[in-house]
Design an enzyme around this catalytic site. Sequence first.
Site, PDB file in Angstrom:
ATOM      1  N   LEU A   1      32.439   7.102  18.978  1.00 15.31           N
ATOM      2  CA  LEU A   1      33.400   7.731  18.245  1.00 15.31           C
ATOM      3  C   LEU A   1      32.748   8.475  17.047  1.00 15.31           C
ATOM      4  O   LEU A   1      31.892   7.670  16.478  1.00 15.31           O
ATOM      5  CB  LEU A   1      34.637   6.860  17.989  1.00 15.31           C
ATOM      6  CG  LEU A   1      35.561   6.543  19.194  1.00 15.31           C
ATOM      7  CD1 LEU A   1      36.666   6.017  18.658  1.00 15.31           C
ATOM      8  CD2 LEU A   1      36.049   7.773  19.990  1.00 15.31           C
ATOM      9  N   ASP A   2      33.072   9.597  16.405  1.00  9.92           N
ATOM     10  CA  ASP A   2      32.546   9.962  15.129  1.00  9.92           C
ATOM     11  C   ASP A   2      33.104   9.059  14.174  1.00  9.92           C
ATOM     12  O   ASP A   2      34.001   8.331  14.275  1.00  9.92           O
ATOM     13  CB  ASP A   2      32.884  11.224  14.984  1.00  9.92           C
ATOM     14  CG  ASP A   2      32.476  12.362  15.917  1.00  9.92           C
ATOM     15  OD1 ASP A   2      31.411  12.312  16.415  1.00  9.92           O
ATOM     16  OD2 ASP A   2      33.055  13.424  16.063  1.00  9.92           O
ATOM     17  N   ARG A   3      32.225   9.017  13.156  1.00 12.00           N
ATOM     18  CA  ARG A   3      32.720   8.119  11.911  1.00 12.00           C
ATOM     19  C   ARG A   3      34.154   7.974  11.602  1.00 12.00           C
ATOM     20  O   ARG A   3      34.564   7.163  11.324  1.00 12.00           O
ATOM     21  CB  ARG A   3      31.778   8.350  10.819  1.00 12.00           C
ATOM     22  CG  ARG A   3      32.284   7.593   9.686  1.00 12.00           C
ATOM     23  CD  ARG A   3      31.370   7.904   8.435  1.00 12.00           C
ATOM     24  NE  ARG A   3      31.391   7.139   7.122  1.00 12.00           N
ATOM     25  CZ  ARG A   3      30.531   6.941   6.154  1.00 12.00           C
ATOM     26  NH1 ARG A   3      29.236   7.308   6.549  1.00 12.00           N
ATOM     27  NH2 ARG A   3      30.920   6.050   5.292  1.00 12.00           N
TER      28      ARG A   3
END
Length: 295
Positions: A135-137
């Site tokens: 997942l992105d940050r």
Amino acid sequence: MKRTFTYQITNAEESSTILNFLKSQGYSRHILTGMKQFPGSILNNGVPAYGNTRLKAGDLLTVHLREKESDSEILPVNLPFGILYEDEDILVVNKPADMPIHPSMGNPDNTLANAVAWYYQQQEETFVYRCLNRLDRDTTGALILAKNALSAALLSASLQKRQVKRTYLAIVKGTAPRKGVISAPIARKPDSVIERQVDFQKGESAVTHYQRLAVSQGNSLMQLNLETGRTHQIRVHMKYLGYPLLGDYLYYPEYQKIKRQALHSYQLSFPHPITKKPMLFTAPVPEDFYRAFIL
């Protein structure tokens, strides 16, 4: 981590060598090579055995998987994260916002890897960090971690076979279509190491299924299911469709409702890597996401 697996050999498996049998169970060459570091990793009917040993129906094969040491480059740091499920083979977590998945030069000690390293250090457990989906940050929600090399190999195979089903929730600008499918290849944007774009000449295949769940104050709550897992796939596809995610600093930097991209990994379903039992996990919707849509 230490993990022991036992196999009762059937008539159909008789005469197979231990090496071939273990390969059929998902043991990779890397796993089998690593087991050589630990004498007694393979026992047949309680007696040390070797790869070329032939099995007989009724044999009880025992395999001990051991990690030599923890990931030494990952600094354990006491950071909060949610646990949705844990057993001997997998850890399913609920990742908060503003937490990268892996350490990097700019983020050496504020990542999920640091948090998980701390969690297992407190239990005096050896742990190698194996995050299966990313997942992105600033994307929140459910993530799978493998706790041993075999579960990692089998989960990776499930991902390749598209047996891991991922359901996301997103808040987008505008009243989106009721449902549909976006099939548009994605490539890196020229002159950028981060941004992606739809590119029908150079892009990799990317398919997103979407459904509008509700509309509030000119924004749409969307359910999205991925067939592929390209970097920024949902963010790029929804912008391409004309309905960008709220709070997306790369593709729609408008922060009136939410200070990060409004994207949440809501559900994960997959066959358990060892038991093959169907698993389904739901990550509760974060407060900032809820408020961004309702208020």
